[in-house]
Write an enzyme that holds these catalytic residues in place. Structure first.
Site, PDB file in Angstrom:
ATOM      1  N   SER A  56       0.822  -1.605   0.024  1.00  0.00           N
ATOM      2  CA  SER A  56       0.383  -0.428  -0.122  1.00  0.00           C
ATOM      3  C   SER A  56       0.701   1.251   0.093  1.00  0.00           C
ATOM      4  O   SER A  56       1.936   1.340   0.611  1.00  0.00           O
ATOM      5  CB  SER A  56      -0.877   0.556   1.195  1.00  0.00           C
ATOM      6  OG  SER A  56      -0.923   0.957   1.481  1.00  0.00           O
TER       7      SER A  56
ATOM      8  N   TYR B 138      -2.515  -1.592  10.699  1.00  0.00           N
ATOM      9  CA  TYR B 138      -2.427  -2.209   9.475  1.00  0.00           C
ATOM     10  C   TYR B 138      -1.526  -1.614   8.110  1.00  0.00           C
ATOM     11  O   TYR B 138      -0.656  -2.331   8.053  1.00  0.00           O
ATOM     12  CB  TYR B 138      -4.259  -1.746   9.147  1.00  0.00           C
ATOM     13  CG  TYR B 138      -4.240  -1.736   7.569  1.00  0.00           C
ATOM     14  CD1 TYR B 138      -4.467  -2.634   6.397  1.00  0.00           C
ATOM     15  CD2 TYR B 138      -3.549  -0.372   6.817  1.00  0.00           C
ATOM     16  CE1 TYR B 138      -4.146  -2.673   5.435  1.00  0.00           C
ATOM     17  CE2 TYR B 138      -3.478  -0.397   5.336  1.00  0.00           C
ATOM     18  CZ  TYR B 138      -3.665  -1.548   5.040  1.00  0.00           C
ATOM     19  OH  TYR B 138      -3.668  -1.681   3.209  1.00  0.00           O
TER      20      TYR B 138
ATOM     21  N   LYS C 103       1.442  -3.795   6.307  1.00  0.00           N
ATOM     22  CA  LYS C 103       2.223  -4.008   5.047  1.00  0.00           C
ATOM     23  C   LYS C 103       4.156  -3.896   4.981  1.00  0.00           C
ATOM     24  O   LYS C 103       4.635  -3.917   4.421  1.00  0.00           O
ATOM     25  CB  LYS C 103       1.347  -2.842   4.188  1.00  0.00           C
ATOM     26  CG  LYS C 103       0.556  -2.423   3.547  1.00  0.00           C
ATOM     27  CD  LYS C 103       0.067  -4.018   3.722  1.00  0.00           C
ATOM     28  CE  LYS C 103      -1.539  -4.479   2.563  1.00  0.00           C
ATOM     29  NZ  LYS C 103      -1.979  -5.659   2.633  1.00  0.00           N
TER      30      LYS C 103
HETATM   31  C1  UD1 Z   1      -7.409   4.731   3.599  1.00  0.00           C
HETATM   32  C2  UD1 Z   1      -6.999   4.376   4.891  1.00  0.00           C
HETATM   33  C3  UD1 Z   1      -5.433   3.729   4.237  1.00  0.00           C
HETATM   34  C4  UD1 Z   1      -6.067   2.434   3.442  1.00  0.00           C
HETATM   35  C5  UD1 Z   1      -6.353   2.804   2.032  1.00  0.00           C
HETATM   36  C6  UD1 Z   1      -7.680   1.586   1.404  1.00  0.00           C
HETATM   37  C7  UD1 Z   1      -7.061   5.579   6.791  1.00  0.00           C
HETATM   38  C8  UD1 Z   1      -6.241   6.688   7.577  1.00  0.00           C
HETATM   39  N1  UD1 Z   1      -6.825   4.906   5.778  1.00  0.00           N
HETATM   40  O1  UD1 Z   1      -6.409   5.666   2.745  1.00  0.00           O
HETATM   41  O2  UD1 Z   1      -4.169   3.092   4.876  1.00  0.00           O
HETATM   42  O3  UD1 Z   1      -4.501   1.680   2.404  1.00  0.00           O
HETATM   43  O4  UD1 Z   1      -7.677   3.384   3.179  1.00  0.00           O
HETATM   44  O5  UD1 Z   1      -8.049   1.845   0.022  1.00  0.00           O
HETATM   45  O6  UD1 Z   1      -7.956   4.851   7.154  1.00  0.00           O
HETATM   46  N2  UD1 Z   1     -13.219  11.107   3.379  1.00  0.00           N
HETATM   47  C9  UD1 Z   1     -13.919  11.891   3.810  1.00  0.00           C
HETATM   48  N3  UD1 Z   1     -15.573  11.418   3.929  1.00  0.00           N
HETATM   49  C10 UD1 Z   1     -15.650   9.696   4.226  1.00  0.00           C
HETATM   50  C11 UD1 Z   1     -14.241   8.800   4.313  1.00  0.00           C
HETATM   51  C12 UD1 Z   1     -13.420   9.564   3.261  1.00  0.00           C
HETATM   52  O7  UD1 Z   1     -13.490  13.088   3.343  1.00  0.00           O
HETATM   53  O8  UD1 Z   1     -16.097   9.489   4.646  1.00  0.00           O
HETATM   54  C13 UD1 Z   1     -11.616  12.081   2.921  1.00  0.00           C
HETATM   55  C14 UD1 Z   1     -10.271  11.024   3.085  1.00  0.00           C
HETATM   56  O9  UD1 Z   1     -10.328  12.234   4.392  1.00  0.00           O
HETATM   57  C15 UD1 Z   1      -9.656  10.725   2.702  1.00  0.00           C
HETATM   58  C16 UD1 Z   1     -10.075  10.575   1.789  1.00  0.00           C
HETATM   59  O10 UD1 Z   1     -11.337  11.232   1.613  1.00  0.00           O
HETATM   60  O11 UD1 Z   1      -8.923  12.194   2.467  1.00  0.00           O
HETATM   61  C17 UD1 Z   1      -9.672   8.929   1.301  1.00  0.00           C
HETATM   62  O12 UD1 Z   1     -10.163   8.312   2.153  1.00  0.00           O
HETATM   63  P1  UD1 Z   1      -9.713   6.581   2.330  1.00  0.00           P
HETATM   64  O13 UD1 Z   1     -11.015   6.289   0.950  1.00  0.00           O
HETATM   65  O14 UD1 Z   1     -10.860   6.610   3.575  1.00  0.00           O
HETATM   66  O15 UD1 Z   1      -8.847   6.430   1.497  1.00  0.00           O
HETATM   67  P2  UD1 Z   1      -7.933   7.107   2.676  1.00  0.00           P
HETATM   68  O16 UD1 Z   1      -7.963   7.616   3.738  1.00  0.00           O
HETATM   69  O17 UD1 Z   1      -6.700   7.476   1.332  1.00  0.00           O
END
Ligand code: UD1
Length: 340
Positions: A129, A154, A158
């Site tokens: 990842s 987690y 990795k």
């Molecule tokens: C997350 C994990 C990461 C993992 C990946 C797998 C965390 C902190 N990180 O990454 O370790 O490898 O998923 O897919 O959980 N967002 C919103 N609202 C929401 C959900 C997300 O604004 O309800 C934003 C988040 O702040 C982020 C972006 O959308 O900026 C993507 O979020 P997400 O899909 O959870 O992925 P990561 O945070 O990049």
């Protein structure tokens, strides 16, 4: 194509990325055997795969934590290579239950590598990842970017996983590739397989599609005060089918012996960063729906910005993405509509 040599073992082959990779492998003529414990997947995915490719892959329901079962599996199967997806992946849960994550993601990896060595199975592809880079100092992120202290158990699994594999390649015949995924999203164009989050989705895209479908009231956008073009955090969202195809390229590299090191690392992303608001806009365009969202505070542990420099993977794997954010969001939406 490879029948005389043995099958490709896909652990976690009924999961989101695993199932899409099984389809691409079968499309390329590989014979596949899936191991899955169904802890975060459904047996119906097997039917989805079969109806896309016309070939029912062999399926063994097996918990990789039971070492004896892993030993038996390798005794009974001729395996040419392993693509290892099976792992727990919820960041928050890993903070609450670290030992569950070390057992599920690390013990199982060790057992697999031990049995592979015993049975002279020497090709291994590992689901890593971009989380290993943390908040990288330079963007886009190359494979040379330093590994940062893990933010969660987690993420640590990795990093440790990569190290375990790397150490193993130093002493035996193992050849390995770690693919460092950026943010996989989307669904197969047939809409027969896709992402099946259990409970309230933690990841952005399933939350977006469930909100648009009326399952969730409102999307919370975590933070609009990041130093990015619109204040929301930036990620590299890659269509799961493009990601699946990177595994085929990596496997072929190992089979043909084109790999330059016993262990190699590749970034698998699109190279393009999109903010949360970019994603919302693109989703509204492809779905023709207004999304109900509000800006809230930052989510703990989130980084500002991550997107891949894909030039190394493009050159060495001969692989590049063909689908863009809108394609991925349109497929995720079609998949969501089918779930209702
Ligand atoms: C997350 C994990 C990461 C993992 C990946 C797998 C965390 C902190 N990180 O990454 O370790 O490898 O998923 O897919 O959980 N967002 C919103 N609202 C929401 C959900 C997300 O604004 O309800 C934003 C988040 O702040 C982020 C972006 O959308 O900026 C993507 O979020 P997400 O899909 O959870 O992925 P990561 O945070 O990049």
């Amino acid at each position: 194509m490879n029948k005389e040599k043995g099958k490709i073992l896909i652990t976690g082959g009924l999961g989101f990325i695993g199932s899409h990779t099984v389809v691409e492998l079968q499309n390329e003529g590989f014979e596949v055997v899936i191991i899955d414990d169904l802890s975060n997947s459904k047996i119906e995915v097997l039917d989805g795969i079969t109806s896309i490719t016309g070939i029912k892959p062999e399926f063994v329901q097996l918990d990789l934590k039971v070492k004896q079962k892993v030993t038996e599996f390798f005794k009974n199967h001729q395996i040419e290579g392993v693509i290892h997806f099976a792992a727990s992946k919820a960041v928050g849960e890993s903070v609450e239950q670290p030992l569950k994550y070390y057992e599920n993601n690390i013990s199982t990896l060790v057992y697999l590598l031990q049995e592979m060595a015993k049975n002279e199975v020497n090709r291994f592809i590992f689901s890593s990842s971009c989380t290993v880079y943390g908040q990288a100092d330079e963007l886009p992120i190359t494979e040379k970017a330093p590994i940062k202290l893990a933010e969660s158990p987690y993420g640590n699994t990795k990093q440790i996983g990569e190290e375990i594999i790397n150490d193993t390649t130093r002493v035996g015949n193992l050849q390995a590739i770690a693919l460092r995924y950026f943010n996989p999203i989307g669904a197969h164009k047939s809409v027969k397989i896709g992402e099946l989050p259990i409970g309230v989705p933690q990841n952005l895209i399933p939350f977006v599609t469930q909100t648009a479908a009326g399952i969730r009231q409102e999307l919370s956008v975590f933070g609009d005060d990041y130093p990015t073009h619109d204040g929301t955090a930036v990620r590299d969202y890659i269509h799961v089918v493009d990601l699946a195809k990177a595994h085929i390229a990596a496997l072929k590299r190992l089979i043909s012996g084109e790999n330059k090191e016993k262990m190699e690392f590749f970034n698998v992303g699109t190279g393009k960063g999109s903010s949360v608001l970019d994603v919302i806009k693109a989703f509204e365009k492809v779905s023709n729906k207004k999304l109900n969202y509000k800006i809230v505070g930052r989510r703990e542990g989130d980084i500002t910005s991550a997107y891949a420099d894909t030039s190394f993977a493009n050159k060495e794997l001969g692989w590049q993405t063909k689908l863009d954010l809108e394609d991925a969001l349109a497929s995720a939406w079609k998949w969501q509509l089918k779930q209702k």
